[in-house]
Design a protein around this motif. Structure first.
Motif, PDB file in Angstrom:
ATOM      1  N   LEU A  96      28.862  33.597  54.038  1.00  0.00           N
ATOM      2  CA  LEU A  96      29.452  34.875  53.653  1.00  0.00           C
ATOM      3  C   LEU A  96      30.864  34.552  53.176  1.00  0.00           C
ATOM      4  CD1 LEU A  96      28.432  36.932  56.814  1.00  0.00           C
ATOM      5  CD2 LEU A  96      27.227  36.848  54.614  1.00  0.00           C
ATOM      6  N   SER A  97      31.260  35.109  52.053  1.00  0.00           N
ATOM      7  CA  SER A  97      32.578  34.777  51.517  1.00  0.00           C
ATOM      8  C   SER A  97      33.281  36.006  50.976  1.00  0.00           C
ATOM      9  CB  SER A  97      32.461  33.744  50.392  1.00  0.00           C
ATOM     10  OG  SER A  97      33.743  33.380  49.911  1.00  0.00           O
ATOM     11  N   MET A  98      34.582  36.061  51.231  1.00  0.00           N
ATOM     12  CA  MET A  98      35.389  37.056  50.544  1.00  0.00           C
ATOM     13  C   MET A  98      35.307  36.793  49.049  1.00  0.00           C
ATOM     14  SD  MET A  98      38.961  37.617  52.597  1.00  0.00           S
ATOM     15  CE  MET A  98      39.013  38.439  54.189  1.00  0.00           C
ATOM     16  N   SER A  99      35.406  37.846  48.277  1.00  0.00           N
ATOM     17  CA  SER A  99      35.390  37.724  46.819  1.00  0.00           C
ATOM     18  C   SER A  99      36.750  37.262  46.311  1.00  0.00           C
ATOM     19  CB  SER A  99      35.059  39.078  46.192  1.00  0.00           C
ATOM     20  OG  SER A  99      36.086  40.020  46.498  1.00  0.00           O
ATOM     21  N   ARG A 100      36.738  36.759  45.098  1.00  0.00           N
ATOM     22  CA  ARG A 100      38.007  36.381  44.451  1.00  0.00           C
ATOM     23  C   ARG A 100      38.957  37.571  44.410  1.00  0.00           C
ATOM     24  NH1 ARG A 100      38.743  35.407  37.937  1.00  0.00           N
ATOM     25  NH2 ARG A 100      41.017  35.188  37.923  1.00  0.00           N
ATOM     26  N   ALA A 101      38.433  38.763  44.090  1.00  0.00           N
ATOM     27  CA  ALA A 101      39.280  39.944  43.953  1.00  0.00           C
ATOM     28  C   ALA A 101      40.046  40.231  45.244  1.00  0.00           C
ATOM     29  CB  ALA A 101      38.443  41.152  43.550  1.00  0.00           C
ATOM     30  N   LEU A 102      39.377  40.118  46.384  1.00  0.00           N
ATOM     31  CA  LEU A 102      40.044  40.375  47.655  1.00  0.00           C
ATOM     32  C   LEU A 102      41.006  39.246  48.011  1.00  0.00           C
ATOM     33  CD1 LEU A 102      40.506  42.078  50.130  1.00  0.00           C
ATOM     34  CD2 LEU A 102      38.451  41.078  51.164  1.00  0.00           C
ATOM     35  N   LEU A 103      40.564  38.012  47.849  1.00  0.00           N
ATOM     36  CA  LEU A 103      41.424  36.860  48.160  1.00  0.00           C
ATOM     37  C   LEU A 103      42.690  36.868  47.302  1.00  0.00           C
ATOM     38  CD1 LEU A 103      38.656  34.123  48.397  1.00  0.00           C
ATOM     39  CD2 LEU A 103      40.009  34.982  50.319  1.00  0.00           C
ATOM     40  N   ALA A 104      42.533  37.208  46.041  1.00  0.00           N
ATOM     41  CA  ALA A 104      43.664  37.175  45.110  1.00  0.00           C
ATOM     42  C   ALA A 104      44.678  38.284  45.368  1.00  0.00           C
ATOM     43  CB  ALA A 104      43.164  37.258  43.668  1.00  0.00           C
ATOM     44  N   SER A 105      44.333  39.222  46.245  1.00  0.00           N
ATOM     45  CA  SER A 105      45.263  40.314  46.552  1.00  0.00           C
ATOM     46  C   SER A 105      46.314  39.912  47.582  1.00  0.00           C
ATOM     47  CB  SER A 105      44.481  41.533  47.071  1.00  0.00           C
ATOM     48  OG  SER A 105      43.946  41.279  48.371  1.00  0.00           O
ATOM     49  N   ALA A 106      46.183  38.712  48.158  1.00  0.00           N
ATOM     50  CA  ALA A 106      47.115  38.267  49.190  1.00  0.00           C
ATOM     51  C   ALA A 106      48.538  38.160  48.652  1.00  0.00           C
ATOM     52  CB  ALA A 106      46.673  36.923  49.751  1.00  0.00           C
ATOM     53  N   ARG A 107      49.493  38.613  49.446  1.00  0.00           N
ATOM     54  CA  ARG A 107      50.898  38.533  49.039  1.00  0.00           C
ATOM     55  C   ARG A 107      51.386  37.087  49.018  1.00  0.00           C
ATOM     56  NH1 ARG A 107      51.051  43.332  52.482  1.00  0.00           N
ATOM     57  NH2 ARG A 107      51.640  45.156  51.226  1.00  0.00           N
ATOM     58  N   SER A 108      50.954  36.291  49.993  1.00  0.00           N
ATOM     59  CA  SER A 108      51.412  34.898  50.090  1.00  0.00           C
ATOM     60  C   SER A 108      50.209  33.967  50.239  1.00  0.00           C
ATOM     61  CB  SER A 108      52.357  34.730  51.291  1.00  0.00           C
ATOM     62  OG  SER A 108      53.504  35.519  51.155  1.00  0.00           O
ATOM     63  N   PRO A 109      49.621  33.540  49.123  1.00  0.00           N
ATOM     64  CA  PRO A 109      48.488  32.606  49.187  1.00  0.00           C
ATOM     65  C   PRO A 109      48.965  31.170  49.357  1.00  0.00           C
ATOM     66  CG  PRO A 109      48.882  33.235  46.922  1.00  0.00           C
ATOM     67  CD  PRO A 109      49.890  33.996  47.754  1.00  0.00           C
ATOM     68  N   ILE A 110      48.264  30.429  50.206  1.00  0.00           N
ATOM     69  CA  ILE A 110      48.597  29.031  50.490  1.00  0.00           C
ATOM     70  C   ILE A 110      47.334  28.196  50.362  1.00  0.00           C
ATOM     71  CG2 ILE A 110      49.348  27.423  52.286  1.00  0.00           C
ATOM     72  CD1 ILE A 110      50.970  29.784  53.487  1.00  0.00           C
ATOM     73  N   LEU A 111      47.453  27.026  49.766  1.00  0.00           N
ATOM     74  CA  LEU A 111      46.363  26.053  49.710  1.00  0.00           C
ATOM     75  C   LEU A 111      46.788  24.849  50.534  1.00  0.00           C
ATOM     76  CD1 LEU A 111      43.679  24.923  48.578  1.00  0.00           C
ATOM     77  CD2 LEU A 111      44.979  24.089  46.604  1.00  0.00           C
ATOM     78  N   SER A 112      46.002  24.520  51.555  1.00  0.00           N
ATOM     79  CA  SER A 112      46.314  23.391  52.429  1.00  0.00           C
ATOM     80  C   SER A 112      45.229  22.326  52.270  1.00  0.00           C
ATOM     81  CB  SER A 112      46.382  23.853  53.891  1.00  0.00           C
ATOM     82  OG  SER A 112      46.633  22.759  54.754  1.00  0.00           O
ATOM     83  N   ILE A 113      45.631  21.115  51.839  1.00  0.00           N
ATOM     84  CA  ILE A 113      44.669  20.040  51.598  1.00  0.00           C
ATOM     85  C   ILE A 113      45.207  18.719  52.138  1.00  0.00           C
ATOM     86  CG2 ILE A 113      43.509  21.073  49.605  1.00  0.00           C
ATOM     87  CD1 ILE A 113      45.383  19.516  47.779  1.00  0.00           C
ATOM     88  N   GLN A 114      44.265  17.839  52.472  1.00  0.00           N
ATOM     89  CA  GLN A 114      44.635  16.538  53.028  1.00  0.00           C
ATOM     90  C   GLN A 114      43.820  15.437  52.356  1.00  0.00           C
ATOM     91  OE1 GLN A 114      44.320  16.436  57.328  1.00  0.00           O
ATOM     92  NE2 GLN A 114      45.037  18.537  57.547  1.00  0.00           N
ATOM     93  N   GLY A 115      44.452  14.301  52.132  1.00  0.00           N
ATOM     94  CA  GLY A 115      43.743  13.131  51.633  1.00  0.00           C
ATOM     95  C   GLY A 115      43.868  12.908  50.140  1.00  0.00           C
ATOM     96  N   ARG A 116      43.737  11.640  49.741  1.00  0.00           N
ATOM     97  CA  ARG A 116      43.846  11.266  48.323  1.00  0.00           C
ATOM     98  C   ARG A 116      42.744  11.890  47.483  1.00  0.00           C
ATOM     99  NH1 ARG A 116      48.938   9.188  47.441  1.00  0.00           N
ATOM    100  NH2 ARG A 116      49.541   8.006  49.289  1.00  0.00           N
ATOM    101  N   SER A 117      41.544  12.021  48.069  1.00  0.00           N
ATOM    102  CA  SER A 117      40.431  12.586  47.293  1.00  0.00           C
ATOM    103  C   SER A 117      40.703  14.036  46.917  1.00  0.00           C
ATOM    104  CB  SER A 117      39.119  12.477  48.071  1.00  0.00           C
ATOM    105  OG  SER A 117      39.142  13.288  49.237  1.00  0.00           O
TER     106      SER A 117
END
Length: 237
Positions: free
Chosen positions: A183-204
């Motif tokens: 189950l996933s939130m839609s892009r439309a709902l996710l994109a409404s966030a005031r402060s979006p953050i992407l957290s990633i780890q690793g060279r890949s």
């Protein structure tokens, strides 16, 4: 190579850390500050997080942050369609590592429900998310295939899920790995966030991000839908 060396879109900020523990600490400090600001401004703060194994240390650090958690609403960007007691449940993961101590006072909105079909479960989650206040902080992850939340390339509902003007808050999605049903939130709902953050780890993940930045086909790499201002990216080797 560091993320700060990539050519990022205008307005997208990036922070490099030397290790996962330092990233988790830095991210938790920033998220807590943004939640405090939201509480001060509006009396309530909404946090949307991603599941999986990578965020566990971040959850543990965030749970130690001093905050009036009774004024925070927490939910998930996506969920595996399994009961909370299942080892793969994102809600179960949150209840073990984030919704503990003072954070247990927060209101948690679960995406999972026992339903006769995945579509029915998504419809019930969609209705539950109608009660979600505006999203203040969103923390996304990213897979090596360029998916984020459970917006997977080649998933049957991906076109609808990525529609910028979709009225759906949550959709049933299919993952290439077990458990497949998500189950996933839609892009439309996710994109409404005031402060979006992407957290990633690793060279890949850095290589995946570089590839995502080099193209514009959202269906090929759904993370591309979110690589724009006011995004902040956190990365460590």
């Amino acid at each position: 190579m560091a993320i700060s060396e990539l050519e990022l879109p205008s307005g997208v900020r990036a922070h490099d850390f030397v290790s996962p523990p330092l990233l988790a600490e830095g991210l938790s400090t920033q998220v807590a500050e943004q939640l405090r600001d939201a509480i001060e401004a509006r009396g309530v703060a909404t946090l949307v997080v991603s599941g999986g194994r990578s965020p566990v240390t971040f959850f543990q650090c965030l749970a130690r942050q001093p905050l009036d958690w009774s004024k925070v609403v927490i939910t998930l960007a996506d969920e595996r369609w399994v009961p909370e007691e299942h080892v793969d449940s994102n809600a179960g993961l949150l209840k073990r590592y984030l919704l503990v101590g003072a954070v247990a006072k927060a209101k948690f909105i679960s995406l999972y429900c026992s339903a006769t079909s995945q579509e029915e479960a998504a419809e019930q989650a969609d209705a539950a998310l109608a009660e979600l206040p505006a999203i203040d902080v969103l923390v996304l992850g990213m897979g090596d295939d360029g998916h984020t939340a459970s917006l997977f390339p080649a998933s049957p509902n991906l076109t609808e899920a990525l529609a910028a003007d979709s009225s759906r808050r949550c959709l049933p999605m299919m993952a290439p790995s077990v458990p497949h049903q998500r189950l996933s939130m839609s892009r439309a709902l996710l994109a409404s966030a005031r402060s979006p953050i992407l957290s990633i780890q690793g060279r890949s993940k850095l290589d995946t991000l570089r590839a995502a930045l080099a193209g514009d086909d959202l269906a090929e790499m759904p993370i591309r839908a979110f690589l724009q201002t006011p995004l902040t990216i956190y990365w460590c080797p």
